[in-house]
Design a protein around this motif. Structure first.
Motif: not given
Length: 148
Positions: A33-39, A60-68, A74-82
């Motif tokens: 059901t959930d879609g990959c945020h990247f692809c 943000f959910k991804f279908d594969a590590v490579e998508c993440m 596109e993301v500031d790494s300082n905003t990422v917790a996990l």
């Protein structure tokens, strides 16, 4: 006087609600059901999915590590917790990607074709590598490898 007291209680409750709403924790992935945020593909593979959670609690959910990893551009790494990924030998179990060992092996296809699989321990990855061949990477090594 009562109104002043009520407004203090209201402000306190509002502050508590704000703190609780910014809790950085993973969200369950609904496979199929959930879609990959990247692809934008539907997430169906319970062994290769990934998730990024911001410090404000947005997942943000991804279908594969490579998508993440591609989305990280596109993301500031300082905003990422996990940074989370599925554990290959325990499907649907999210593990800390920064502490994981990754195997790129042509014997284990992943959704986006990078043949990238995550393991919670290096020993598990090495045991699978013995059967499937391929190269092992830490999180930092993987980021460099995929960004080249």
């Amino acid at each position: 006087m009562k109104i002043h007291r009520v407004s203090k209680v209201f402000l306190f409750l509002l502050a508590v609600a704000a703190l609780l709403s910014c809790n950085a924790k993973p969200q369950e992935i609904t496979y199929g059901t959930d879609g990959c945020h990247f692809c934008r593909m539907t997430i169906v593979d319970a062994q290769h999915a990934a998730q990024l959670v911001t410090k404000k609690g947005k997942a943000f959910k991804f279908d594969a590590v490579e998508c993440m990893v591609n989305y990280l551009k596109e993301v500031d790494s300082n905003t990422v917790a996990l940074y989370l990924c599925n554990h290959y030998t325990e499907p649907k179990e999210l593990i800390d990607a920064t502490q994981s060992t990754f195997l790129i092996s042509k014997s284990i296809p992943s959704p986006m074709g990078a043949y990238l699989t995550a393991f919670e321990t290096k020993n598990e990855a090495m045991a699978t590598q013995e059967k499937s061949m391929g190269e092992l990477y830490t999180w930092d090594e993987l980021l460099v490898h995929l960004h080249n």
